[in-house]
Design a protein around this motif. Structure first.
Motif, PDB file in Angstrom:
ATOM      1  N   UNK A   9      -5.129  -5.123   2.843  1.00  0.00           N
ATOM      2  CA  UNK A   9      -4.062  -4.363   3.476  1.00  0.00           C
ATOM      3  C   UNK A   9      -4.564  -2.953   3.760  1.00  0.00           C
ATOM      4  N   UNK A  10      -4.165  -2.418   4.897  1.00  0.00           N
ATOM      5  CA  UNK A  10      -4.566  -1.060   5.258  1.00  0.00           C
ATOM      6  C   UNK A  10      -3.431  -0.424   6.056  1.00  0.00           C
ATOM      7  N   UNK A  11      -3.473   0.881   6.151  1.00  0.00           N
ATOM      8  CA  UNK A  11      -2.441   1.578   6.913  1.00  0.00           C
ATOM      9  C   UNK A  11      -3.057   2.745   7.652  1.00  0.00           C
ATOM     10  N   UNK A  69       0.847  -1.183   0.000  1.00  0.00           N
ATOM     11  CA  UNK A  69       0.000   0.000   0.000  1.00  0.00           C
ATOM     12  C   UNK A  69       0.884   1.234   0.000  1.00  0.00           C
ATOM     13  N   UNK A  70       0.558   2.174  -0.876  1.00  0.00           N
ATOM     14  CA  UNK A  70       1.346   3.390  -0.979  1.00  0.00           C
ATOM     15  C   UNK A  70       0.901   4.417   0.063  1.00  0.00           C
ATOM     16  N   UNK A  71       1.639   5.492   0.142  1.00  0.00           N
ATOM     17  CA  UNK A  71       1.282   6.547   1.092  1.00  0.00           C
ATOM     18  C   UNK A  71      -0.062   7.165   0.744  1.00  0.00           C
ATOM     19  N   UNK A  72      -0.437   7.094  -0.514  1.00  0.00           N
ATOM     20  CA  UNK A  72      -1.720   7.630  -0.955  1.00  0.00           C
ATOM     21  C   UNK A  72      -2.865   6.643  -0.861  1.00  0.00           C
ATOM     22  N   UNK A  73      -2.553   5.426  -0.407  1.00  0.00           N
ATOM     23  CA  UNK A  73      -3.604   4.437  -0.219  1.00  0.00           C
ATOM     24  C   UNK A  73      -3.842   3.499  -1.382  1.00  0.00           C
ATOM     25  N   UNK A  74      -3.036   3.590  -2.421  1.00  0.00           N
ATOM     26  CA  UNK A  74      -3.185   2.646  -3.533  1.00  0.00           C
ATOM     27  C   UNK A  74      -2.650   1.289  -3.102  1.00  0.00           C
ATOM     28  N   UNK A  75      -3.362   0.244  -3.476  1.00  0.00           N
ATOM     29  CA  UNK A  75      -3.002  -1.093  -3.025  1.00  0.00           C
ATOM     30  C   UNK A  75      -2.683  -2.014  -4.190  1.00  0.00           C
TER      31      UNK A  75
END
Length: 116
Positions: free
Chosen positions: A69-71, A51-57
């Motif tokens: 996946x989540x952050x 997962x990227x900092x922008x929320x793309x998975x």
């Protein structure tokens, strides 16, 4: 330097669920991508999801539709919700993060065992 601490592994029956968490601590680096890998003894480590900092998975084909996946950027944690687990998911799961500086860090791993 960034330290990663994984938690949430364990033993579960096939069809069950587990949630892995990874907390990042340390100083100096903003975290870009956060990921989960897994490794079975004797085999190469493989990417499960990131997962990227922008929320793309991104998900590996073998987990699509079952893992999420989540952050949480406020506390710099990444989680992996694993549902409908299969015995072949048995592995040591590692958290890995990349800072915007390009530095890459790994956790010590947490064992997931799925019994049939």
């Amino acid at each position: 330097q960034v330290q990663l601490a994984e938690s949430g592994g364990g033993l579960v029956q096939a069809g069950g669920s587990l949630r892995l968490s990874c907390a990042a601590s340390g100083s100096g680096h903003s975290i870009a991508t956060m990921a989960w890998y897994r490794q079975v003894p004797g085999k190469q480590r493989e990417l499960v999801a990131h997962i990227t900092s922008g929320g793309m998975t991104y998900y590996a084909d073998f987990v699509k539709g079952r893992f999420t996946i989540s952050r949480d950027n406020a506390v710099i944690t990444v989680s992996l919700q694993m549902n409908s687990l299969k015995p072949e998911a048995t592995a040591n799961y590692y958290c890995s993060v990349w800072a915007f500086t390009g530095h890459n860090y790994w956790g010590q791993g947490t064992q997931v065992t799925v019994s049939s």
